[in-house]
Design a protein around this motif. Structure first.
Motif, PDB file in Angstrom:
ATOM      1  N   SER A  18      38.103  60.344 -17.753  1.00  0.00           N
ATOM      2  CA  SER A  18      36.732  60.649 -18.172  1.00  0.00           C
ATOM      3  C   SER A  18      36.763  61.687 -19.286  1.00  0.00           C
ATOM      4  CB  SER A  18      35.896  61.173 -16.998  1.00  0.00           C
ATOM      5  OG  SER A  18      36.420  62.403 -16.529  1.00  0.00           O
ATOM      6  N   GLY A  19      35.606  61.952 -19.867  1.00  0.00           N
ATOM      7  CA  GLY A  19      35.449  63.038 -20.820  1.00  0.00           C
ATOM      8  C   GLY A  19      36.364  62.978 -22.027  1.00  0.00           C
ATOM      9  N   GLY A  45      39.815  55.278 -13.842  1.00  0.00           N
ATOM     10  CA  GLY A  45      40.986  54.981 -14.674  1.00  0.00           C
ATOM     11  C   GLY A  45      41.061  53.511 -15.025  1.00  0.00           C
ATOM     12  N   GLY A  46      40.776  52.677 -14.048  1.00  0.00           N
ATOM     13  CA  GLY A  46      40.786  51.236 -14.299  1.00  0.00           C
ATOM     14  C   GLY A  46      39.736  50.832 -15.307  1.00  0.00           C
ATOM     15  N   ALA A  59      47.105  49.534 -22.603  1.00  0.00           N
ATOM     16  CA  ALA A  59      46.891  50.687 -21.734  1.00  0.00           C
ATOM     17  C   ALA A  59      47.248  50.352 -20.299  1.00  0.00           C
ATOM     18  CB  ALA A  59      45.441  51.149 -21.800  1.00  0.00           C
ATOM     19  N   ASP A  60      47.681  51.357 -19.562  1.00  0.00           N
ATOM     20  CA  ASP A  60      47.960  51.240 -18.136  1.00  0.00           C
ATOM     21  C   ASP A  60      47.482  52.504 -17.449  1.00  0.00           C
ATOM     22  OD1 ASP A  60      49.676  48.698 -17.735  1.00  0.00           O
ATOM     23  OD2 ASP A  60      50.693  49.690 -19.402  1.00  0.00           O
ATOM     24  N   PHE A  61      47.143  52.364 -16.166  1.00  0.00           N
ATOM     25  CA  PHE A  61      46.698  53.507 -15.378  1.00  0.00           C
ATOM     26  C   PHE A  61      47.829  54.011 -14.494  1.00  0.00           C
ATOM     27  CE2 PHE A  61      44.920  55.047 -11.279  1.00  0.00           C
ATOM     28  CZ  PHE A  61      44.356  56.221 -11.755  1.00  0.00           C
ATOM     29  N   LEU A  62      47.950  55.338 -14.417  1.00  0.00           N
ATOM     30  CA  LEU A  62      48.914  55.962 -13.521  1.00  0.00           C
ATOM     31  C   LEU A  62      48.163  56.923 -12.610  1.00  0.00           C
ATOM     32  CD1 LEU A  62      51.894  56.779 -15.924  1.00  0.00           C
ATOM     33  CD2 LEU A  62      51.947  55.235 -13.966  1.00  0.00           C
ATOM     34  N   ALA A  63      48.175  56.655 -11.317  1.00  0.00           N
ATOM     35  CA  ALA A  63      47.515  57.535 -10.361  1.00  0.00           C
ATOM     36  C   ALA A  63      48.299  58.837 -10.256  1.00  0.00           C
ATOM     37  CB  ALA A  63      47.425  56.864  -8.999  1.00  0.00           C
TER      38      ALA A  63
END
Length: 250
Positions: A18-19, A45-46, A59-63
């Motif tokens: 975000s932001g 993130g998704g 792009a990929d998301f990493l928790a």
């Protein structure tokens, strides 16, 4: 002249769901980077990743629930693996910014702010910068704040944590710069984001003190971060760039 193009670069951004972090992830992806969006909220993130991919970006998301050395190391290793064995750009955007009187600040809040705002960037740089230096190229951008430059009642904890990050920026430039890793920071002023929405009129009042007279958009801060992350800033090292509408200049 250096280029703003980031094609082929792998960029890890913390606090990117975000932001300012999300705006920066989107911009870096538009300029060709493979963006690794790190954050706690998988849904947000998704959403960031999906929006980037819908425009043809990578792009990929990493928790990542960043709070200590172990969590930072886990993120660094996951990013390295997902990035095909390297991370070229690190943007330390994750941060806590509680405001309030010093005497009423809980010890747990002091620990949490310094853990995320100071220690996590320290450990991420410790994990990722040496490999950048071995390759002879890399860029690290730390997201600080204008209140790291001057005293504001109620902002002692937040401002001091970012002042520490400013000094780390300069020390890392001295340490890794000779081997091709540029380390810089941006100091945003009041910025309209999801995180500052609760400030209401206080945000506008703070922004009114600067020549610009208004809060920044997340996109305006992202543009400065993207500049420092790119070869367009090839001769910029150890800089603390105010992006505050002129507040610290007057």
């Amino acid at each position: 002249m250096g280029s703003a193009d980031l094609t082929g670069r792998v960029a890890l951004l913390t606090g990117a769901t975000s932001g300012i972090g999300a705006a920066t992830a989107t911009l870096l992806a538009e300029r060709g980077a493979h963006v690794l969006v790190a954050g706690r909220d998988g849904a947000r993130g998704g959403s960031v990743v999906a929006a980037i991919r819908s425009r043809g970006g990578k792009a990929d998301f990493l928790a990542a629930d960043l709070r200590d050395a172990q969590s930072a190391r886990r993120l660094a290793h996951a990013a390295d693996e997902l990035g095909g064995g390297r991370v070229d750009i690190l943007v330390n955007s994750a941060g806590l910014f509680p405001f309030g009187p010093t005497a009423q600040t809980a010890p747990s809040d002091v620990d949490a702010v310094y853990d995320l705002n100071v220690k996590v960037p320290f450990y991420l740089v410790a994990e990722l910068a040496p490999a950048m230096a071995e390759r002879g190229q890399g860029a690290i951008v730390n997201v600080s704040t204008m209140v790291a430059e001057y005293g504001v009642a109620g902002m002692a904890l937040y401002g001091s944590s970012k002042a520490a990050l400013n000094l780390l920026t300069k020390a890392w430039a001295a340490e890794f710069g000779p081997r091709g890793v540029r380390v810089n920071a941006v100091e945003p002023g009041p910025t309209r984001t999801e995180g500052t929405a609760g400030m209401g009129e206080d945000l506008d009042a703070l922004a009114a003190q600067a020549p610009a007279g208004r809060p920044a958009t997340a996109q305006e801060i992202a543009e400065a971060i993207a500049y420092l992350a790119s070869d367009a800033a090839s001769f910029v090292q150890g800089a603390i760039l105010p992006v505050d509408g002129g507040r610290t200049a007057v």
